[in-house]
Design a protein around this motif. Structure first.
Motif, mmCIF file in Angstrom:
data_model
loop_
_atom_site.group_PDB
_atom_site.id
_atom_site.type_symbol
_atom_site.label_atom_id
_atom_site.label_comp_id
_atom_site.label_asym_id
_atom_site.label_seq_id
_atom_site.Cartn_x
_atom_site.Cartn_y
_atom_site.Cartn_z
ATOM 1 N N GLU A 264 55.013 28.449 36.570
ATOM 2 C CA GLU A 264 53.681 28.229 35.986
ATOM 3 C C GLU A 264 52.714 27.682 37.036
ATOM 4 O OE1 GLU A 264 53.164 25.658 32.481
ATOM 5 O OE2 GLU A 264 51.010 26.060 32.640
ATOM 6 N N ARG A 265 53.218 26.768 37.864
ATOM 7 C CA ARG A 265 52.365 26.241 38.941
ATOM 8 C C ARG A 265 51.894 27.348 39.874
ATOM 9 N NH1 ARG A 265 50.954 21.285 39.802
ATOM 10 N NH2 ARG A 265 52.312 19.617 39.085
ATOM 11 N N ALA A 266 52.847 28.234 40.194
ATOM 12 C CA ALA A 266 52.508 29.348 41.098
ATOM 13 C C ALA A 266 51.400 30.205 40.487
ATOM 14 C CB ALA A 266 53.749 30.185 41.390
ATOM 15 N N ALA A 267 51.440 30.346 39.173
ATOM 16 C CA ALA A 267 50.413 31.163 38.505
ATOM 17 C C ALA A 267 49.033 30.502 38.616
ATOM 18 C CB ALA A 267 50.785 31.384 37.040
ATOM 19 N N TRP A 268 48.977 29.197 38.330
ATOM 20 C CA TRP A 268 47.671 28.509 38.412
ATOM 21 C C TRP A 268 47.185 28.455 39.865
ATOM 22 C CZ3 TRP A 268 45.059 28.739 34.267
ATOM 23 C CH2 TRP A 268 45.638 28.539 33.017
ATOM 24 N N ASP A 269 48.115 28.277 40.818
ATOM 25 C CA ASP A 269 47.725 28.299 42.234
ATOM 26 C C ASP A 269 47.143 29.660 42.623
ATOM 27 O OD1 ASP A 269 48.580 25.724 42.510
ATOM 28 O OD2 ASP A 269 50.455 26.206 43.557
ATOM 29 N N PHE A 270 47.785 30.704 42.103
ATOM 30 C CA PHE A 270 47.302 32.059 42.380
ATOM 31 C C PHE A 270 45.863 32.217 41.878
ATOM 32 C CE2 PHE A 270 46.536 36.466 41.331
ATOM 33 C CZ PHE A 270 47.136 37.184 42.356
ATOM 34 N N MET A 271 45.606 31.719 40.674
ATOM 35 C CA MET A 271 44.265 31.842 40.091
ATOM 36 C C MET A 271 43.232 31.145 40.985
ATOM 37 S SD MET A 271 44.773 33.663 37.472
ATOM 38 C CE MET A 271 43.172 33.655 36.660
ATOM 39 N N GLU A 272 43.627 29.960 41.473
ATOM 40 C CA GLU A 272 42.691 29.182 42.270
ATOM 41 C C GLU A 272 42.413 29.836 43.628
ATOM 42 O OE1 GLU A 272 43.495 24.956 41.821
ATOM 43 O OE2 GLU A 272 42.781 24.754 43.891
ATOM 44 N N LYS A 273 43.483 30.317 44.242
ATOM 45 C CA LYS A 273 43.332 30.890 45.593
ATOM 46 C C LYS A 273 42.722 32.281 45.571
ATOM 47 C CE LYS A 273 46.981 28.497 48.080
ATOM 48 N NZ LYS A 273 48.208 28.359 47.269
ATOM 49 N N GLU A 274 43.223 33.130 44.656
ATOM 50 C CA GLU A 274 42.827 34.554 44.696
ATOM 51 C C GLU A 274 41.571 34.838 43.879
ATOM 52 O OE1 GLU A 274 44.476 36.567 46.738
ATOM 53 O OE2 GLU A 274 45.858 34.921 47.227
ATOM 54 N N LYS A 275 41.235 33.943 42.959
ATOM 55 C CA LYS A 275 40.086 34.175 42.074
ATOM 56 C C LYS A 275 40.007 35.625 41.570
ATOM 57 C CE LYS A 275 37.430 30.277 43.722
ATOM 58 N NZ LYS A 275 38.641 29.632 44.216
ATOM 59 N N PRO A 276 41.051 36.074 40.876
ATOM 60 C CA PRO A 276 41.045 37.453 40.373
ATOM 61 C C PRO A 276 40.011 37.625 39.260
ATOM 62 C CG PRO A 276 42.898 36.266 39.445
ATOM 63 C CD PRO A 276 42.244 35.327 40.419
ATOM 64 N N SER A 277 39.784 38.875 38.865
ATOM 65 C CA SER A 277 38.750 39.113 37.844
ATOM 66 C C SER A 277 39.275 38.800 36.433
ATOM 67 C CB SER A 277 38.248 40.554 37.922
ATOM 68 O OG SER A 277 39.340 41.427 37.811
ATOM 69 N N PHE A 278 40.603 38.701 36.256
ATOM 70 C CA PHE A 278 41.122 38.358 34.923
ATOM 71 C C PHE A 278 41.228 36.843 34.757
ATOM 72 C CE2 PHE A 278 44.843 39.140 37.684
ATOM 73 C CZ PHE A 278 45.531 37.941 37.559
ATOM 74 N N THR A 279 41.380 36.397 33.492
ATOM 75 C CA THR A 279 41.631 34.979 33.206
ATOM 76 C C THR A 279 43.094 34.816 32.764
ATOM 77 O OG1 THR A 279 40.731 35.369 31.009
ATOM 78 C CG2 THR A 279 39.268 34.333 32.623
ATOM 79 N N LEU A 280 43.580 33.575 32.865
ATOM 80 C CA LEU A 280 44.990 33.286 32.574
ATOM 81 C C LEU A 280 45.091 32.322 31.393
ATOM 82 C CD1 LEU A 280 48.036 33.350 33.630
ATOM 83 C CD2 LEU A 280 47.445 31.310 34.947
ATOM 84 N N ALA A 281 46.158 32.450 30.603
ATOM 85 C CA ALA A 281 46.511 31.400 29.635
ATOM 86 C C ALA A 281 48.027 31.255 29.688
ATOM 87 C CB ALA A 281 46.071 31.779 28.228
ATOM 88 N N THR A 282 48.527 30.038 29.542
ATOM 89 C CA THR A 282 49.977 29.844 29.517
ATOM 90 C C THR A 282 50.383 29.188 28.206
ATOM 91 O OG1 THR A 282 49.862 27.710 30.665
ATOM 92 C CG2 THR A 282 50.149 29.671 32.033
ATOM 93 N N ILE A 283 51.577 29.577 27.740
ATOM 94 C CA ILE A 283 52.100 29.145 26.442
ATOM 95 C C ILE A 283 53.331 28.291 26.724
ATOM 96 C CG2 ILE A 283 53.137 30.008 24.281
ATOM 97 C CD1 ILE A 283 50.164 30.717 24.566
#
Ligand code: NDP
Length: 338
Positions: A173-192
């Motif tokens: 999960e951390r890797a996912a949020w880090d990816f969002m921060e670094k790569e700033k992709p066009s999609f948004t993320l949610a975790t369950i």
């Protein structure tokens, strides 16, 4: 909406798939073998490939594992990533647990960027394990919420399979949020983030011995192994699988779920309550259950508090009770392998 669901053969994913189809979404799902693909197709004989397509991804830890699954016409709009090992018998914690969890998660995020630019939302099945600090015990002064992170280190993760599983969810999960921060992709993320999930086992199973890990906790009382004492309650919160499935789908359907973690729990649950519910509803198991006079299994007191408010307000989850959850779980065991 067209949705990619990874790990479609799993306990939770089987409920996600059913609810996605019921709500009118089209689904591409991934499984590890043709046999598993055939079982899913058998469950939905009337659906064409435009509603349900199945792609074989033998190992989520491999680079580019998801490339083929993400190429779709019409294009995918959302991804739900559930595939990740959940068991406590890893022999090589890094290879069996951490690699598939972490590489599977970063792999799918990278693949979405390269191959599925129309995806707007990615939802990842994380775990309450990625919030829980076991070193604090039942931490009476604390309220667990979406703000908590498990502090396990890599060194601790490699010490035993339980820590390995919890760390696999945390690091992924951390890797996912880090990816969002670094790569700033066009999609948004949610975790369950659910704790132990119980509920009807509707996934294809050859026998109850192949039951998913969390439902094995419920089944253990039906095996007659602890008659004198109810085992201590180590996991004092639970959630029903149907609520977990709905949370994933609400997290793709609701714009407000963007870039949030959701703690998904139906409330407290003791081993004693589980035994009492089975005793009340299933006379046929009385002989196997702990004796009526058996001690133990109570809810730890005091115990941490839980804040699942965002899951109710944003995702609209109305949680099932433990009684409904456990009775439907036990009832489902009767249909396995038939
Ligand atoms: P299951 O074991 O039923 O599902 C796990 C899924 O992941 C299966 O589809 C499995 O495929 C797939 N999978 C496991 N390892 C790999 C791998 N190396 N490569 C490809 N696929 C793999 O368990 P659940 O449904 O309970 O778990 C689903 C998700 O929910 C997991 O991410 C788990 O961590 C998470 N979770 C579960 C909780 C619970 O109490 N059940 C609580 C919190 C989180 P196959 O069928 O081929 O084995």
């Amino acid at each position: 909406t067209k949705v990619l669901l990874t790990g479609g053969s799993g306990f939770i994913a089987t409920h996600i798939l059913q609810q996605l189809l019921e709500r009118g979404h089209s689904v591409v799902t991934t499984v590890r073998s043709q046999e598993k693909a055939d079982k899913i197709k058998e469950a939905y004989p009337d659906l064409g490939y435009d509603r349900l397509d199945i792609v074989i991804v033998p190992d989520v830890a491999q680079p580019n594992a998801f490339d083929a699954a993400l190429i779709s016409d019409p294009p995918l709009r959302a991804v739900i990533h559930t595939a990740s090992p959940f068991h406590f018998n890893a022999t090589d914690i890094k290879k069996d647990m951490l690699d598939p969890a972490i590489n599977g998660t970063t792999g799918i995020l990278k693949a979405v960027v390269s191959n599925a630019p129309q995806v707007e939302r990615v939802v990842i099945t994380s775990s309450f394990g990625s919030m829980l600090d076991r070193s604090k015990g039942f931490w009476p002064d604390h309220t667990y919420s979406d703000a908590d992170w498990c502090p396990l280190t890599m060194e601790e993760a490699l010490q035993h399979p339980g820590a390995g599983y919890q760390a696999s969810k945390t690091f992924a999960e951390r890797a996912a949020w880090d990816f969002m921060e670094k790569e700033k992709p066009s999609f948004t993320l949610a975790t369950i983030c659910p704790p132990l999930v119980f509920g009807p086992a509707t996934q294809s199973l050859s026998s109850l011995d192949a039951l998913n890990t969390s439902n094995q906790f419920v089944r253990s009382y039906l095996l007659g192994t602890s008659k004198e004492e109810i085992p201590p309650t180590m996991n004092p919160i639970f959630v029903d699988v149907r609520d977990v499935a709905l949370a994933h789908i609400a997290a793709i359907e609701k714009p407000e779920a963007a870039n949030k973690r959701f703690f998904i729990t139906g409330g407290y649950c003791s081993n004693r309550q589980i035994v009492d519910i089975i005793r009340k509803h299933f006379p046929e198991y009385h002989a196997q259950l702990p004796h009526v006079s058996a001690e133990g299994g109570d809810l730890p007191d005091p115990v941490y508090k839980i804040d699942n408010q965002p899951s109710k307000e944003i995702l609209g989850i109305q949680y099932r009770t433990l009684e409904e959850c456990i009775t439907d779980t036990v009832r489902s065991f009767g249909s396995v392998g038939k």
